[in-house]
Scaffold this motif. Structure first.
Motif, mmCIF file in Angstrom:
data_model
loop_
_atom_site.group_PDB
_atom_site.id
_atom_site.type_symbol
_atom_site.label_atom_id
_atom_site.label_comp_id
_atom_site.label_asym_id
_atom_site.label_seq_id
_atom_site.Cartn_x
_atom_site.Cartn_y
_atom_site.Cartn_z
ATOM 1 N N MET A 1 -39.467 -7.089 3.089
ATOM 2 C CA MET A 1 -40.637 -7.139 2.494
ATOM 3 C C MET A 1 -41.292 -6.241 1.603
ATOM 4 O O MET A 1 -42.599 -6.872 3.035
ATOM 5 C CB MET A 1 -40.670 -8.862 1.854
ATOM 6 C CG MET A 1 -41.771 -9.191 0.653
ATOM 7 S SD MET A 1 -41.678 -10.904 0.160
ATOM 8 C CE MET A 1 -42.408 -11.522 1.692
ATOM 9 N N TRP A 8 -43.034 -4.226 -6.714
ATOM 10 C CA TRP A 8 -43.840 -5.243 -6.029
ATOM 11 C C TRP A 8 -44.912 -5.532 -6.783
ATOM 12 O O TRP A 8 -45.259 -7.089 -7.546
ATOM 13 C CB TRP A 8 -43.720 -5.188 -4.366
ATOM 14 C CG TRP A 8 -42.843 -6.554 -3.619
ATOM 15 C CD1 TRP A 8 -41.542 -5.270 -3.157
ATOM 16 C CD2 TRP A 8 -42.589 -7.795 -3.385
ATOM 17 N NE1 TRP A 8 -40.792 -6.692 -3.151
ATOM 18 C CE2 TRP A 8 -41.354 -7.811 -3.150
ATOM 19 C CE3 TRP A 8 -42.787 -8.598 -3.708
ATOM 20 C CZ2 TRP A 8 -40.472 -8.838 -1.983
ATOM 21 C CZ3 TRP A 8 -42.276 -9.780 -3.983
ATOM 22 C CH2 TRP A 8 -41.422 -10.785 -2.948
ATOM 23 N N LYS A 82 -40.544 -14.844 0.222
ATOM 24 C CA LYS A 82 -39.651 -14.757 -0.518
ATOM 25 C C LYS A 82 -38.965 -15.916 -1.545
ATOM 26 O O LYS A 82 -39.864 -16.463 -3.078
ATOM 27 C CB LYS A 82 -38.299 -14.032 -0.550
ATOM 28 C CG LYS A 82 -39.209 -12.388 -0.628
ATOM 29 C CD LYS A 82 -37.423 -11.513 -0.756
ATOM 30 C CE LYS A 82 -37.619 -10.635 -0.255
ATOM 31 N NZ LYS A 82 -36.334 -9.648 0.377
ATOM 32 N N LEU A 143 -36.700 -9.846 -7.250
ATOM 33 C CA LEU A 143 -35.719 -10.083 -6.068
ATOM 34 C C LEU A 143 -34.209 -9.529 -7.181
ATOM 35 O O LEU A 143 -33.498 -9.720 -5.893
ATOM 36 C CB LEU A 143 -35.536 -11.667 -5.933
ATOM 37 C CG LEU A 143 -37.539 -11.572 -5.080
ATOM 38 C CD1 LEU A 143 -37.169 -13.316 -5.074
ATOM 39 C CD2 LEU A 143 -37.668 -11.222 -4.045
ATOM 40 N N GLU A 146 -30.567 -11.249 -5.025
ATOM 41 C CA GLU A 146 -30.957 -12.108 -4.183
ATOM 42 C C GLU A 146 -32.249 -13.205 -4.257
ATOM 43 O O GLU A 146 -31.651 -14.049 -4.159
ATOM 44 C CB GLU A 146 -32.397 -11.669 -3.131
ATOM 45 C CG GLU A 146 -32.601 -12.007 -1.853
ATOM 46 C CD GLU A 146 -34.093 -10.442 -1.143
ATOM 47 O OE1 GLU A 146 -33.922 -11.239 -0.494
ATOM 48 O OE2 GLU A 146 -34.013 -10.042 -1.523
ATOM 49 N N TRP A 147 -32.815 -13.370 -5.764
ATOM 50 C CA TRP A 147 -32.999 -14.476 -5.861
ATOM 51 C C TRP A 147 -31.857 -15.712 -6.431
ATOM 52 O O TRP A 147 -32.589 -16.811 -5.717
ATOM 53 C CB TRP A 147 -33.410 -13.903 -7.894
ATOM 54 C CG TRP A 147 -33.855 -15.188 -8.247
ATOM 55 C CD1 TRP A 147 -32.713 -16.670 -8.884
ATOM 56 C CD2 TRP A 147 -34.767 -16.489 -8.627
ATOM 57 N NE1 TRP A 147 -33.517 -17.636 -9.795
ATOM 58 C CE2 TRP A 147 -35.071 -17.220 -9.519
ATOM 59 C CE3 TRP A 147 -35.726 -15.298 -8.286
ATOM 60 C CZ2 TRP A 147 -36.147 -18.027 -9.685
ATOM 61 C CZ3 TRP A 147 -37.572 -16.306 -8.770
ATOM 62 C CH2 TRP A 147 -37.540 -17.400 -9.432
#
Length: 163
Positions: A1, A8, A82, A143, A146-147
């Motif tokens: 990240m 972002w 995250k 994300l 990945e969320w």
């Protein structure tokens, strides 16, 4: 990240901007729900305390998301940054889900002299719902796949009752 990434930054900006709108609506709803206690027909309405508490919960959730974003932007090294963002945004979603049924219990006790306040609360509740949905959609877009992976990991933490 990489928090410095412009992608972002853009998503975090969007989340913060929409939360500002939601916080304004929440403040007015909170004032209205406090005022309900002064109206005899609503003072003891079923759901009033839980409705007021849910509105306050949403405010705390807005603050939590903003706090996480601030920590991420400041460069703080957060091993689970995250996860914190997903947890905060999803907790906000859960609080919002509780808003409508609690409000509806109070609204059942409304009379013609309180209809305007009920109507305003309902309008503001809809704005809050929109804000929560939009903030979560930005988080999901940021994300990607990945969320859902992160959400599955943090859901067990959400199940811990608040003390």
């Amino acid at each position: 990240m990489k928090i410095g990434d412009s992608q972002w930054s853009s998503y975090l900006d969007a989340i913060e901007a929409i939360l500002d709108k939601g916080m304004a609506a929440k403040e007015v709803v909170c004032s209205i729900t406090t005022g309900f206690r002064l109206i005899p027909s609503l003072r003891n309405a079923p759901g009033l305390n839980s409705y007021h508490a849910t509105v306050a919960d949403i405010g705390y959730s807005f603050d939590a998301v903003r706090g996480t974003i601030e920590r991420l932007r400041s460069g703080e090294i957060i091993p689970l940054g995250k996860e914190m963002l997903v947890l905060d945004l999803d907790t906000l979603r859960i609080s919002e889900i509780q808003l409508k049924p609690n409000f509806e219990l109070v609204a059942k006790e409304s009379t013609s002299d309180t209809f305007y306040l009920i109507e305003q609360s309902q309008f503001l509740n809809q704005q809050i719902t929109h804000v929560v949905y939009e903030a979560n959609s930005y988080g999901k877009a940021l994300l990607g796949t990945e969320w859902n992976v992160i959400l599955k990991r943090v859901q067990s933490v959400q199940a811990i009752p608040r003390i």
